[in-house]
Design a protein around this motif. Structure first.
Motif, mmCIF file in Angstrom:
data_model
loop_
_atom_site.group_PDB
_atom_site.id
_atom_site.type_symbol
_atom_site.label_atom_id
_atom_site.label_comp_id
_atom_site.label_asym_id
_atom_site.label_seq_id
_atom_site.Cartn_x
_atom_site.Cartn_y
_atom_site.Cartn_z
ATOM 1 N N ALA A 156 0.834 -1.384 -0.001
ATOM 2 C CA ALA A 156 -0.066 -0.004 0.052
ATOM 3 C C ALA A 156 0.777 1.287 0.159
ATOM 4 O O ALA A 156 0.597 2.122 -0.530
ATOM 5 N N MET A 157 2.072 1.198 0.552
ATOM 6 C CA MET A 157 2.783 2.268 0.501
ATOM 7 C C MET A 157 3.581 2.519 -0.700
ATOM 8 O O MET A 157 3.677 3.532 -1.175
ATOM 9 N N VAL A 158 3.900 1.541 -1.325
ATOM 10 C CA VAL A 158 4.495 1.624 -2.748
ATOM 11 C C VAL A 158 3.355 2.139 -3.573
ATOM 12 O O VAL A 158 3.790 3.377 -4.298
ATOM 13 N N PHE A 159 2.082 1.936 -3.644
ATOM 14 C CA PHE A 159 1.133 2.442 -4.224
ATOM 15 C C PHE A 159 0.506 3.925 -3.770
ATOM 16 O O PHE A 159 -0.359 4.462 -4.367
ATOM 17 N N ASN A 160 1.302 4.365 -2.549
ATOM 18 C CA ASN A 160 1.149 5.716 -2.245
ATOM 19 C C ASN A 160 -0.270 5.842 -1.660
ATOM 20 O O ASN A 160 -1.052 6.792 -1.856
ATOM 21 N N VAL A 161 -0.831 4.791 -0.877
ATOM 22 C CA VAL A 161 -2.212 4.859 -0.406
ATOM 23 C C VAL A 161 -2.297 6.074 0.738
ATOM 24 O O VAL A 161 -1.270 6.184 1.506
ATOM 25 N N PRO A 162 -3.200 6.704 0.527
ATOM 26 C CA PRO A 162 -3.365 8.020 1.791
ATOM 27 C C PRO A 162 -3.406 7.026 3.357
ATOM 28 O O PRO A 162 -3.757 6.111 3.203
ATOM 29 N N LYS A 163 -2.469 8.006 4.118
ATOM 30 C CA LYS A 163 -2.316 7.580 5.492
ATOM 31 C C LYS A 163 -3.428 6.886 6.204
ATOM 32 O O LYS A 163 -3.360 5.680 6.723
ATOM 33 N N PHE A 164 -4.484 7.450 6.005
ATOM 34 C CA PHE A 164 -5.736 7.002 6.961
ATOM 35 C C PHE A 164 -6.265 5.722 6.466
ATOM 36 O O PHE A 164 -6.957 4.943 7.063
ATOM 37 N N ALA A 165 -5.861 5.389 5.152
ATOM 38 C CA ALA A 165 -6.531 4.113 4.443
ATOM 39 C C ALA A 165 -5.794 2.791 4.858
ATOM 40 O O ALA A 165 -5.863 1.806 4.485
ATOM 41 N N LEU A 166 -4.476 3.157 5.496
ATOM 42 C CA LEU A 166 -3.553 1.874 5.767
ATOM 43 C C LEU A 166 -4.142 1.009 6.644
ATOM 44 O O LEU A 166 -3.966 -0.282 6.290
ATOM 45 N N ASN A 191 1.331 12.371 -1.657
ATOM 46 C CA ASN A 191 2.169 12.837 -0.389
ATOM 47 C C ASN A 191 3.017 11.454 -0.354
ATOM 48 O O ASN A 191 2.518 10.440 0.072
ATOM 49 N N TYR A 192 4.388 11.421 -0.778
ATOM 50 C CA TYR A 192 5.010 10.636 -0.828
ATOM 51 C C TYR A 192 5.712 9.918 0.592
ATOM 52 O O TYR A 192 5.493 10.715 1.365
ATOM 53 N N TYR A 193 5.468 8.686 0.931
ATOM 54 C CA TYR A 193 5.894 8.104 2.042
ATOM 55 C C TYR A 193 7.590 8.096 2.162
ATOM 56 O O TYR A 193 8.201 8.160 1.378
ATOM 57 N N ASN A 194 8.009 8.347 3.363
ATOM 58 C CA ASN A 194 9.584 8.278 3.378
ATOM 59 C C ASN A 194 10.228 7.195 2.844
ATOM 60 O O ASN A 194 9.745 5.929 2.730
ATOM 61 N N LYS A 195 11.335 7.327 2.072
ATOM 62 C CA LYS A 195 11.752 6.364 1.142
ATOM 63 C C LYS A 195 12.485 5.163 1.922
ATOM 64 O O LYS A 195 12.258 3.925 1.727
ATOM 65 N N TRP A 196 13.102 5.471 3.034
ATOM 66 C CA TRP A 196 13.764 4.408 3.913
ATOM 67 C C TRP A 196 12.480 3.497 4.417
ATOM 68 O O TRP A 196 12.692 2.472 4.673
ATOM 69 N N LEU A 197 11.583 4.067 4.710
ATOM 70 C CA LEU A 197 10.599 3.453 5.442
ATOM 71 C C LEU A 197 9.805 2.412 4.453
ATOM 72 O O LEU A 197 9.629 1.228 4.785
ATOM 73 N N ILE A 198 9.618 2.721 3.248
ATOM 74 C CA ILE A 198 9.222 1.882 2.064
ATOM 75 C C ILE A 198 10.236 0.907 1.830
ATOM 76 O O ILE A 198 9.744 -0.409 1.884
ATOM 77 N N ILE A 199 11.493 1.115 1.957
ATOM 78 C CA ILE A 199 12.343 -0.054 1.987
ATOM 79 C C ILE A 199 12.342 -0.935 2.886
ATOM 80 O O ILE A 199 12.361 -2.300 2.566
ATOM 81 N N PHE A 200 12.176 -0.582 4.062
ATOM 82 C CA PHE A 200 12.163 -1.268 5.251
ATOM 83 C C PHE A 200 10.865 -2.127 4.930
ATOM 84 O O PHE A 200 10.899 -3.557 5.227
ATOM 85 N N MET A 201 9.708 -1.548 4.918
ATOM 86 C CA MET A 201 8.362 -2.171 4.780
ATOM 87 C C MET A 201 8.161 -3.118 3.743
ATOM 88 O O MET A 201 7.868 -4.460 3.995
ATOM 89 N N ILE A 202 9.068 -3.141 2.508
ATOM 90 C CA ILE A 202 9.027 -3.959 1.426
ATOM 91 C C ILE A 202 9.912 -5.114 1.591
ATOM 92 O O ILE A 202 9.469 -6.296 1.516
ATOM 93 N N GLY A 203 11.066 -4.796 2.413
ATOM 94 C CA GLY A 203 11.793 -5.876 2.922
ATOM 95 C C GLY A 203 11.119 -6.946 3.716
ATOM 96 O O GLY A 203 10.943 -8.113 3.546
ATOM 97 N N LEU A 204 10.448 -6.301 4.594
ATOM 98 C CA LEU A 204 9.507 -7.130 5.444
ATOM 99 C C LEU A 204 8.564 -7.726 4.973
ATOM 100 O O LEU A 204 7.935 -8.995 5.381
ATOM 101 N N ILE A 247 17.152 -0.402 -4.957
ATOM 102 C CA ILE A 247 17.652 -0.139 -6.557
ATOM 103 C C ILE A 247 16.823 0.107 -7.272
ATOM 104 O O ILE A 247 16.601 1.040 -8.213
ATOM 105 N N ARG A 248 15.432 -0.537 -7.230
ATOM 106 C CA ARG A 248 14.181 0.284 -7.826
ATOM 107 C C ARG A 248 13.955 1.449 -7.809
ATOM 108 O O ARG A 248 13.504 2.169 -8.745
ATOM 109 N N GLN A 249 14.036 1.970 -6.561
ATOM 110 C CA GLN A 249 13.898 3.378 -6.494
ATOM 111 C C GLN A 249 14.814 4.375 -6.946
ATOM 112 O O GLN A 249 14.521 5.329 -7.630
ATOM 113 N N GLN A 250 16.266 3.764 -6.868
ATOM 114 C CA GLN A 250 17.245 4.603 -7.692
ATOM 115 C C GLN A 250 17.063 4.815 -9.165
ATOM 116 O O GLN A 250 16.870 5.849 -9.534
#
Lengths: 156, 258
Positions: free
Chosen positions: A23-33, B118-131, B160-163
């Motif tokens: 969901a974060m990769v798809f940039n889902v709004p925070k409240f929908a997570l 509203n992008y999420y923090n890059k490192w947070l995404i990396i951590f979450m995808i790894g997990l 790598i994908r983000q870069q």
């Protein structure tokens, strides 16, 4: 019995993590997570329960996503959120990625190493599995909204 | 009836506003039914009689009809961008706002221009995808060393994908390269774990094109066959690219099969 319940809970937690991650990769709004996490846990648990009851994986997947699709329509009316925002992320744990990759890898191997009957049966098995599970997911998700299409008015 | 006095200039403005919203939704990965519904509702809210829309994967043709059957048609190209649900959500919200308040076409265009992801923090995404990929490995029954290797491999792959995405490589190259490195790193699992093949297959799951696949099915069952085919093709190409990356890595490592 207790072991089974603990296993279901653990699996649900580990299914909720990918739902949120993607969901974060798809940039889902925070409240929908939270919907994504809950949805991921629900569909995965439902599918495991159906499979443990001895139903085939395709039918289990269909039933699980059908139930989740109905819940999604309810959520989206209650909280005024378009469904794709959380449905697609939530069903990520069900997507047959490995089957799809396996099928294509076999296809390429047939090209390099020559075609054998084993390769062909592997390719068809994996490809069919991937397509039928994908179809089951999408039909399950789409059916509740197809039910509403006949009135020709939007869900939210 | 204000519709009777709808000038051609104002109707053009309305059409521009609606198609801008439609292009945003198409580019960032909304399903076709949602695009059609949203444009029709926006048209009604802005004061045209009807909106007719024709969707193909790379462009949108849109016509608005006024009460006097005066029509304005326009076409826009759509370029494929990474899926972004917050933009789709914002457009949908704007459509609901339009129905509640009379905003007018100019204001709508202005509001559409202000929509930013509203992008999420890059490192947070990396951590979450790894997990996430590690969780997939767990769900398939991997042991803890394989879990850890999957976590590392897919975190690095996501980086790598983000870069590559940052440097505007097309998706096919990005996916193939990412799959190559993910498989290379995940192959280390064979040193430490007895379930190495699960680590190998789980570490590339961050590249599964789930969104295009699901969207293509949803489009097709709701009657948008050409959109369905287009998205199916796109998803198949991405799967092919990922598999090529995996195969290259297996050739380098001299491995056979997963």
């Amino acid at each position: 019995m207790q072991d089974v319940i603990i296993k279901y809970i653990l699996d649900a937690i580990f299914a909720a993590i990918p739902a949120v991650g993607f969901a974060m990769v798809f940039n889902v709004p925070k409240f929908a997570l939270k919907f994504c996490a809950l949805g991921g846990a629900i569909v995965y648990t439902l599918r495991s329960i159906f499979m443990d009851l001895g139903i085939y994986i395709e039918i289990s997947t269909f039933l699980a996503s059908l139930l989740f699709g109905t819940l999604a329509v309810y959520w989206s009316r209650k909280y005024i959120v378009p469904r794709p925002i959380y449905t697609v992320a939530a069903i990520i744990p069900l997507i047959p990625g490995t089957y799809a990759f396996n099928a294509v890898i076999t296809l390429v191997e047939m090209n390099t190493n020559g075609v054998t009957p084993e390769h062909i049966s592997l390719f068809i098995e994996d490809g069919l599995k991937a397509v039928s599970i994908l179809g089951a997911i999408s039909f399950g998700l789409a059916l509740p909204s197809l039910y509403f299409i006949r009135y020709n008015r939007p869900i939210i | 009836m204000s519709n009777l006095t709808l000038t051609y200039q104002y109707q053009t403005k309305i059409t521009q506003a609606i198609i801008r919203a439609a292009v945003l939704m198409l580019e960032y990965g909304a399903e076709s039914k949602l695009i059609e519904q949203t444009t029709k509702r926006m048209g009604k809210a802005l004061g045209v009689k009807s909106v007719e829309i024709s969707l193909i994967p790379s462009a949108i043709v849109l016509t608005t009809l006024s009460n006097t059957n005066q029509s304005v048609t326009t076409t826009r190209q759509a370029h494929h961008k990474p899926i972004n649900m917050s933009i789709v959500y914002d457009v949908q919200r704007l459509c609901i706002d339009l129905e509640k308040f009379e905003l007018g076409a100019e204001k709508t265009i202005l509001l559409l221009k202000q929509i930013k992801p509203n992008y999420y923090n890059k490192w947070l995404i990396i951590f979450m995808i790894g997990l996430s990929c590690a969780s997939f490995a767990y769900l398939r029954g991997a042991d803890w060393p394989a879990f850890a290797v999957t976590f590392v491999a897919s975190s690095i792959a996501m980086f790598i994908r983000q870069q590559l995405a940052k440097h505007k490589f097309i998706l096919i190259i990005t996916f193939a390269t990412t799959a190559f490195f993910a498989t290379l790193i995940a192959s280390l699992a064979s040193q430490v774990s007895s379930t190495a093949n699960i680590a190998l297959s789980a570490s590339v799951l961050l590249l599964v094109p789930g969104f295009p696949f699901i969207n293509s099915f949803l489009d097709a069952v709701k009657g948008y066959l050409s959109m369905g085919w287009g998205r199916w093709m796109q998803a198949t190409l991405l799967t092919l690219a990922t598999s090529m990356g995996i195969i290259f890595a297996m050739a380098v490592l001299n491995m056979k099969g997963w």
